[in-house]
Design an enzyme around this catalytic site. Structure first.
Site, short mmCIF file in Angstrom:
data_model
loop_
_atom_site.label_atom_id
_atom_site.label_comp_id
_atom_site.label_asym_id
_atom_site.label_seq_id
_atom_site.Cartn_x
_atom_site.Cartn_y
_atom_site.Cartn_z
N GLU A 511 0.54 -1.20 -0.03
CA GLU A 511 -0.22 -0.25 -0.11
C GLU A 511 0.65 1.24 0.42
O GLU A 511 0.23 2.59 -0.15
CB GLU A 511 -1.02 0.06 0.94
CG GLU A 511 -2.39 -1.48 1.34
CD GLU A 511 -3.07 -1.06 2.12
OE1 GLU A 511 -2.91 -0.34 3.35
OE2 GLU A 511 -4.60 -1.45 1.83
N GLN A 632 4.87 -4.25 2.68
CA GLN A 632 4.48 -5.70 3.03
C GLN A 632 4.31 -5.91 1.67
O GLN A 632 5.18 -5.57 -0.17
CB GLN A 632 2.83 -5.83 2.98
CG GLN A 632 2.08 -5.80 2.27
CD GLN A 632 0.78 -5.56 2.55
OE1 GLN A 632 0.18 -3.80 2.71
NE2 GLN A 632 -0.58 -6.26 3.19
C1 BGC Z 1 -2.99 -3.98 4.73
C2 BGC Z 1 -3.80 -5.00 4.17
C3 BGC Z 1 -4.52 -5.97 4.63
C4 BGC Z 1 -5.49 -4.34 5.83
C5 BGC Z 1 -5.80 -4.92 6.88
C6 BGC Z 1 -3.47 -2.84 5.82
O1 BGC Z 1 -2.39 -2.66 6.70
O2 BGC Z 1 -2.04 -3.25 4.13
O3 BGC Z 1 -3.14 -6.29 3.05
O4 BGC Z 1 -5.48 -6.11 3.99
O5 BGC Z 1 -4.40 -3.68 6.56
O6 BGC Z 1 -5.57 -6.48 7.86
#
Ligand code: BGC
Length: 817
Positions: A511, A632
């Site tokens: 993200e 991530q």
């Molecule tokens: C992560 C996502 C995840 C979400 C809910 C976010 O911080 O980047 O991959 O789906 O958290 O756990």
């Protein structure tokens, strides 16, 4: 008055079957409340004391799976809507005062001793406190609590107060409080948070009743409760005075406390909502349930038995070794993870319309929304209790119409599922999010993570592989797969210059990157994970058309209007999707190689915690989009989800060279540029290192284990557990270190235990057959438990064989270096 919250005496201990906290520590209360949450899939309540209210230190939230409500707020000049998992009335409330003094508060007494224990085997939370008040009176308080795992509408607690050196008047106050709001997460507090509208309250004899409704979704919630008092073990008939006001019903009870004679208050509560099955009206059901409920001890019996049965299917046992030769704490933490998973998605959800909230039913982070995290959760459930997965996949199936509409509105075909999902499958990703470091509200583009669709398709396929639930596949799974394939086909655009298809304007799992630097255009082109997953989905959709009986396949084709041309296009895209490589390394997205390197040392030196580099960089007036860094695992997700053989097949199909030697290079490249801003990240990295760097894998696994117990992201667990990471750690032991794969009608085992892991024992269910496994560095022992299910095909190492129910087979393992 001195607080006995000396941090020196505050400690956490995880034993094989319990989580124990010693010492009252206000700063740790939020975390403890999240980790001591009790639930049964239908409802869950944070482990806050019954005597507290939401006050900055405590947050006694209760959440019902799937109970959402929408509100609007004016924010940064625009109206934003938010859908929240609703904090429903607080059923816990029970407080007391001595001789007409102030109501009990930890801030007003000296705490002499404090111990809180969550028993993982029986699902009971026990708190033992001794305190001295300003008048020198010493009192013992012993509280037990359960949220019934066998009867999901019931919860109870029992508090015993003993006057240790005094006698006198003891006032007790019990209540059902429907005036609660959603303020569990500080950075959301500026958003509207009043979700409940009071409807009805009633108090009579030892009963109370409360009915409220959510303001927009109009879900009715009814709670009924019975409060009984016992002195010296005998039922008492104390003086009671009721109060009923909109949203709150309370009862004040007075007893004469005698030194050393325990006063026990038992509170049994029932909860129903208008979303429940097999009900007439939820108020009626709640009243009836509390009338029929037994005592705390009777409830305990059924509750503990339900847990015992769950543990039989879900337990995992392991022997680990630390540097000093002593056993490690991994086992207890893994059990804690299984425990919280089952409290969020238990067998009780089989009949409910709920998804998997990423942060459990344990807090309000991410507003209880459903993301792609089930990708990390279902593999564990598939091999233990696949009927839970089936129910959760139905949550997606029921939202197909909404996903079709979303695809259509965006100019695509098929189904485009939302990144964040709540009540009806609408996109619930917030439009703006707050960077707490800069105080700025920023446009949120994370809904461009279209890869969530592939996760849904992958989950359908995996569930089918483990269960061969052909009915599910025929009537639900296939349609999901085909509609998602159709979406990927329509978003893929042919580039004549490349002679390949591209997917543009999306976000990968990382993200930190939501667009290219120095442009306002959102999204990225040719994210490797997205593109390759799209190819995989198209292949499985083609498989499914072959797999279904001819008439069902024809029916589906006709209903969905799937033409031979469209299917031919799927085949074409599945051979010609574009991937970008630089020096043999698969690029996270096109243009990634042109980004700047981050000065990691500078950031590590300057900031104590660099998990959230996106926030740090934004607060500095910079942007994560400019750098080669990841929140991530992104590309590495491919090595997490697929074996080398499967990847090889996909690359060959696409006509790209595949050299397994580039795998370690790719792993190195991305791991050294990851900040693990998501707890999911270490799961993936531990997994992908398991074969090439066993000790490194174990280290990452050990860190992932600490995600919530040690709250390694500094405060996030108090807002809700990280369910994907919890289930993911268990699955690393269950499938990764054991090398379990369910592919091509064979259950494959290819164990590769890290050195520290001496032995793993677990029970899995494959195609209806329960199997007991014991794996050490030397051998694998497999026992198919006696049953009426047929034989199964197993492959251990190079050997493939049939195992009949009741048979045991021991296979020696070749030494691994
Ligand atoms: C992560 C996502 C995840 C979400 C809910 C976010 O911080 O980047 O991959 O789906 O958290 O756990």
């Amino acid at each position: 008055m001195a607080r006995a919250s000396d941090p020196n005496i505050s400690s956490t201990q995880v034993t094989e079957w319990s989580l124990v906290y010693q010492g009252f520590d206000p700063a740790a209360e939020g975390l403890r409340e999240a980790l001591c949450t009790l639930g049964n899939g239908y409802v869950a309540t944070r482990g806050a004391g019954a005597e507290v209210t939401a006050d900055g230190t405590h947050y006694p939230g209760t959440y019902v799976g799937g109970c959402y409500n929408r509100l609007e707020t004016e924010m940064a000049g625009r109206v934003v809507g938010n859908e929240d998992l609703v904090n429903v009335p607080n059923w816990l409330v029970l407080t007391f005062r001595i001789d007409g003094g102030g109501w009990f508060s930890f801030a007003q007494v000296d705490v002499l001793s404090y111990r809180q224990e969550l028993n993982l085997a029986t699902g009971v939370l026990v708190r033992s406190v001794r305190f001295r008040d300003a008048e020198g009176r010493e009192t013992a308080l012993e509280a037990r609590r359960l949220v019934h795992m066998g009867a999901p509408h019931l919860a109870a607690h029992e508090t015993t107060i003993t006057a240790l050196n005094w006698a006198g008047r003891l006032d007790l106050r019990t209540a059902l409080d429907g005036r609660v709001v959603n303020t569990g997460v500080e950075r959301y507090r500026a958003l509207a948070h009043q979700h409940l509208v009071p409807l009805e309250v009633e108090v009579r004899e030892d009963r109370m009743f409360l009915r409220v409704q959510t303001s927009q979704s109009r879900v009715e919630l009814a709670m009924a409760c019975r409060t009984r008092v016992f002195t010296g073990g005998q039922i008492a008939t104390p003086d009671r005075r009721g109060t009923a006001e909109p949203g709150l019903v309370a009862q004040d009870i007075t007893v004469e406390a005698v030194q050393d004679v325990p006063v026990t208050v038992e509170k049994v509560v029932s909860l129903f909502t208008s979303r429940d099955r097999a009900i007439s009206e939820c108020g009626l059901e709640a009243t009836k349930a509390v009338q029929r409920a037994g005592s705390f001890d009777e409830l305990m019996q059924g509750h503990a038995r339900a847990w015992e049965h769950l543990w039989r299917r879900f337990d995992i046992a392991l022997e680990t070794e630390r540097d000093d030769g002593n056993p490690g704490s991994e086992l207890g933490i893994l059990r804690l993870h299984v425990f919280h998973l089952l409290q969020t998605v238990s067998p009780h959800i089989r009949d409910l319309d709920v998804g998997v909230p990423a942060r459990g039913l344990h807090g309000e982070a991410y507003r209880g929304h459903v993301f792609w995290d089930e990708l990390f959760i279902f593999p564990l459930l598939n091999l233990r209790m696949p009927e839970i997965t089936r129910a959760l996949l139905m949550y997606r199936y029921r939202r197909l119409p909404e996903a079709r509409r979303a695809a259509e509105q965006a100019g695509y075909h098929g189904a485009m599922f939302p990144w964040q999902s709540g009540s009806n499958g609408r996109e619930e990703t917030q439009q703006l999010h707050l960077n707490p470091r800069s105080g700025r509200w920023i446009a949120d583009r994370s809904h461009r993570q279209r890869h969530v669709n592939s996760a849904i398709a992958y989950n359908v396929w995996q569930y089918y592989q483990v269960t061969v639930d052909f009915e599910f596949l025929s009537f639900f799974g296939a349609e999901l797969l085909l509609e998602i394939a159709r979406f990927w086909s329509s978003i893929s655009i042919y580039n004549p210059e490349l002679g390949r298809y591209e997917i543009r304007g999306v976000m990968g799992p990382d993200e930190y990157h939501d667009g290219y630097p120095d442009t306002d255009e959102p999204g990225l082109n040719n994210n490797a994970y997205t593109n390759l997953m799209a190819v995989w989905v198209l292949c499985r959709a083609l498989d499914v058309l072959e797999l279904l009986p001819e008439d069902r396949s024809a029916e589906l084709r006709a209903r969905l209007g799937l033409s031979p041309e469209e299917i031919a296009r799927w085949v074409e895209i599945s051979h010609k999707m574009h991937l970008v490589f630089t020096d043999g390394v698969l690029q996270q997205f096109e243009g990634y190689d042109r980004l700047d390197e981050l000065d990691w040392d500078r950031y590590r030196e300057q900031y104590a915690d660099i998990h959230r580099l996106d926030r740090i960089l934004e607060a500095e007036g910079d942007s994560a989009n400019r750098y080669k860094l990841s929140k991530q695992a992104d590309v590495l997700m491919l090595f997490y989800l697929f074996s080398t053989e499967e990847l090889q097949e996909l690359f060959e199909r696409l006509g790209y060279p595949f050299d397994p030697a580039t795998i370690p290079k790719t792993i190195d490249y991305y791991m050294s540029r990851t900040s693990h801003g998501s707890t999911l990240s270490r799961i993936v990295d531990a997994w992908v290192l398991s074969r090439s760097f066993r000790s490194g894998s174990w280290e990452l696994f050990s860190e992932a284990l600490e995600s919530d117990v040690a709250d390694i992201q500094g405060g996030t667990t108090a807002e809700g557990i990280h369910l994907g990471a919890m289930a993911g750690t268990v699955d690393i032991v269950q499938r990764c270190y054991t090398g379990i794969e369910t592919r091509g009608d064979v259950l494959r085992l290819n164990p590769w235990l890290p050195e520290r892991l001496r032995c793993v024992r677990l029970r899995v269910t494959y195609r209806g057959q329960a199997i007991q496994l014991e794996i050490t560095h030397e051998h694998v022992t497999v026992t198919a438990l006696p049953s009426g299910a047929g034989s199964i095909t197993l492959a251990i190492g190079d050997e493939t064989f049939e195992l009949q129910p009741g048979q045991t087979r021991i296979t020696p393992l070749a030494a691994k270096t």
